[in-house]
Write an enzyme that holds these catalytic residues in place. Sequence first.
Site, short mmCIF file in Angstrom:
data_model
loop_
_atom_site.label_atom_id
_atom_site.label_comp_id
_atom_site.label_asym_id
_atom_site.label_seq_id
_atom_site.Cartn_x
_atom_site.Cartn_y
_atom_site.Cartn_z
N ARG A 70 0.85 -1.19 0.00
CA ARG A 70 0.00 0.00 0.00
C ARG A 70 0.89 1.24 0.00
O ARG A 70 1.98 1.24 0.56
CB ARG A 70 -0.89 0.04 1.25
CG ARG A 70 -2.00 -0.99 1.29
CD ARG A 70 -3.05 -0.61 2.33
NE ARG A 70 -2.47 -0.12 3.56
CZ ARG A 70 -2.15 -0.87 4.60
NH1 ARG A 70 -2.33 -2.17 4.55
NH2 ARG A 70 -1.64 -0.33 5.70
N TYR A 198 -1.40 -3.67 -7.07
CA TYR A 198 -1.11 -4.46 -5.89
C TYR A 198 -2.16 -4.28 -4.78
O TYR A 198 -2.50 -3.16 -4.42
CB TYR A 198 0.26 -4.09 -5.31
CG TYR A 198 0.65 -4.98 -4.15
CD1 TYR A 198 1.31 -6.17 -4.38
CD2 TYR A 198 0.31 -4.66 -2.85
CE1 TYR A 198 1.63 -7.02 -3.34
CE2 TYR A 198 0.62 -5.49 -1.80
CZ TYR A 198 1.29 -6.67 -2.04
OH TYR A 198 1.59 -7.51 -1.01
N GLY A 200 -4.30 -3.66 -1.59
CA GLY A 200 -5.28 -2.66 -1.23
C GLY A 200 -5.30 -1.45 -2.14
O GLY A 200 -6.25 -0.67 -2.11
N LYS A 207 -9.50 -2.23 1.58
CA LYS A 207 -9.33 -1.07 2.45
C LYS A 207 -10.08 0.16 1.93
O LYS A 207 -10.65 0.92 2.71
CB LYS A 207 -7.85 -0.73 2.60
CG LYS A 207 -6.95 -1.89 3.03
CD LYS A 207 -7.32 -2.46 4.38
CE LYS A 207 -6.23 -3.43 4.86
NZ LYS A 207 -6.58 -4.13 6.08
N HIS A 227 -11.42 -1.88 11.45
CA HIS A 227 -10.28 -2.74 11.14
C HIS A 227 -10.14 -3.77 12.26
O HIS A 227 -9.24 -3.69 13.09
CB HIS A 227 -9.03 -1.86 11.01
CG HIS A 227 -7.83 -2.57 10.49
ND1 HIS A 227 -6.55 -2.23 10.88
CD2 HIS A 227 -7.69 -3.59 9.62
CE1 HIS A 227 -5.68 -3.00 10.27
NE2 HIS A 227 -6.34 -3.84 9.50
N SER A 249 -0.58 -3.57 12.91
CA SER A 249 0.23 -4.63 12.30
C SER A 249 1.29 -5.11 13.30
O SER A 249 1.71 -4.38 14.20
CB SER A 249 0.91 -4.11 11.03
OG SER A 249 1.76 -3.02 11.33
N CYS A 251 1.01 -7.31 15.62
CA CYS A 251 0.51 -7.50 16.98
C CYS A 251 -0.27 -8.79 17.14
O CYS A 251 -1.02 -8.95 18.11
CB CYS A 251 -0.34 -6.32 17.41
SG CYS A 251 0.60 -4.80 17.66
N THR A 254 -3.75 -11.92 12.90
CA THR A 254 -4.14 -13.13 12.16
C THR A 254 -4.06 -14.35 13.05
O THR A 254 -4.92 -15.24 12.99
CB THR A 254 -3.26 -13.30 10.91
OG1 THR A 254 -3.35 -12.12 10.10
CG2 THR A 254 -3.71 -14.50 10.09
N ASP A 276 -9.81 -9.45 9.42
CA ASP A 276 -9.31 -8.12 9.08
C ASP A 276 -10.32 -6.99 9.27
O ASP A 276 -9.96 -5.93 9.76
CB ASP A 276 -8.83 -8.13 7.62
CG ASP A 276 -7.98 -6.91 7.28
OD1 ASP A 276 -7.21 -6.45 8.14
OD2 ASP A 276 -8.10 -6.40 6.15
N ARG A 365 2.04 -12.17 -0.29
CA ARG A 365 0.67 -12.43 0.15
C ARG A 365 0.09 -13.73 -0.39
O ARG A 365 0.58 -14.29 -1.36
CB ARG A 365 -0.24 -11.28 -0.34
CG ARG A 365 0.12 -9.92 0.21
CD ARG A 365 -0.44 -9.71 1.58
NE ARG A 365 -0.05 -8.45 2.19
CZ ARG A 365 -0.74 -7.85 3.15
NH1 ARG A 365 -1.86 -8.39 3.60
NH2 ARG A 365 -0.30 -6.72 3.67
N ARG A 396 1.55 -3.46 20.83
CA ARG A 396 2.83 -4.08 21.18
C ARG A 396 3.55 -3.11 22.12
O ARG A 396 4.14 -2.12 21.68
CB ARG A 396 3.63 -4.35 19.92
CG ARG A 396 5.01 -4.95 20.16
CD ARG A 396 5.76 -5.15 18.85
NE ARG A 396 5.30 -6.30 18.12
CZ ARG A 396 5.81 -7.52 18.21
NH1 ARG A 396 6.83 -7.75 19.04
NH2 ARG A 396 5.33 -8.51 17.50
#
Length: 580
Positions: A70, A198, A200, A207, A227, A249, A251, A254, A276, A365, A396
């Site tokens: 992105r 590519y 998003g 997004k 999100h 991201s 953290c 998934t 997501d 991906r 985090r």
Amino acid sequence: MTTTNAALRDWVADVANLTRPDRIQWCDGSQSERDALIKLMLARGDLIALNQATHPDCYLHRSDPSDVARVEHLTYVCTRKREDAGPNNNWMDPAEANRKVDALFDGSMRGRTMYVVPYCMGPLDSPYARCGVEITDSAYVVLNMRIMTRMGASALSRIEREGAFVRGLHSTGDLDPERRLIMHFPEDLSIKSVGSGYGGNALLGKKCHALRIASWQARDEGWLAEHMLIVGVESPEGETHYLACAFPSACGKTNLAMLVPPPTLPGWKVWTIGDDIAWLSIDGEGRLRAINPESGFFGVVPGTNPKTNRNAYEMIRRNTIYTNVAVTADGQPWWEGLTDGKPAQDWQGRAYDPANGPAAHPNSRFTVAASQNPSYSPLTEAAEGVPISAILFGGRRRKVAPLVYEARDWRHGVLLGAGMASETTAAAVGQVGVVRRDPMAMKPFCGYNFGDYWAHWLRFEGRMSKPPRVFHVNWFRQDKDGRFLWPGFGENLRVLRWIIDRCAGRAGAVETPIGYLPQPRDLDVGGLALGEDTLGKLLEVDPAAWRAEMDDIAGYLGEFGSRLPDALSREQQKTRAALG
């Protein structure tokens, strides 16, 4: 195939006049259409067939080396008033933005096919779903949108019944980074993206629609586009609670969405609704419910293996499109984190040489249907969505945030989300350990001013008969030597158990200035090599550190000036005063 919707028909004609394609194809989402596109892309070299014995119906796409992620700095929210986009977005006047981007679309599809892709975000029969149409010159985008959305004739039928749809115009253009723009026009419910093929940037249902445009649409219509992952946790007794969880991201988002219960907690099950994005609406009984607007996963591959995420690893071994991974000598996909095999070609198709960097691009991906996930829940397709018991925010943090704590009420929960932060890791550019605020994990994705966004969240308080409880989690607390104190991964289920028991009124907690914390005896840590001292450190609240944290949050919130809701400011001041 065309349409009875005059507005859609006229828009397609206008786009064709601007972009001048050789032909127009209305996409019906059928298997035969998919097979023909794959055949075309294989012949052109846009797809490479992987080892069909080990990875049946799996293909590799290599994007241009300048087009691998992105591009937030080239992403704009274009509203008539700059303050409506807010300091959290790049802004451009809509008239200027249209002039600039339409010049790039002028003739951009010469020699190409223009695909008209009707799609539905969410179950086709859900009142909470919304539709869109993406016009694109990329067959790769069509294949991915077929996986990621409910795409084709059924979506077009809903558009023709309802009349409303989000307009997304995309062209890969010439892939020149200097001629690349992603423009959002929330007041018109439209998107224009040019110069990238590519992720998003090009899959406009993701997004662009499901978060940036949908967040504006949700504010106007009284729901939330977030999100967030959606996960169901089922106890051995058969009781299931659904959680909506927002994490920046790196953290563990998934991994939590596809959590595998550890052997030490027999009988527990975890069901994945989404990894997501969540759309949250209040039902007729005043209960917050969630749908996953997507029907597939577009996930980061590196690091995925049977130990880190067994469900993800299993689901991408068939019927998957890979982007920018490496390939072994016998044609299997390969990426850093796999424990077997070795790369023969890197993500650019070169003979693998460690001197060139990682074999697979760090942002490589997979695109795969959600139904292939071993933890897939059939309720992903439920028109009414799932009821949300709790909302989790997380980041985090090495020291400040304890393992888990609960907000005092909804208003305090909004403060928890607004003040969310993570510390940079060694994988990020720049200094390690820098705190970056990412409210509700929406910093790159909220389509309007964060001050207005928080006010929208606060308005939900009086509308819900039973608001979800709000929690903050932090799996990443470290000791003085930099070692993680909590084992993470499947063991996170132990924290989810306490959260669920709090929602059900079964678990104790102690009140602190920052919210409610479990006492060590409230958490089941049986079978873990976790001493009482370590557990104490995981749950420790340092008043001095928290005073500094709240002062920093106050400074961040202050950036939104008069748009900052007074109620949120008062909540921050209340927490700060309680810390002394």
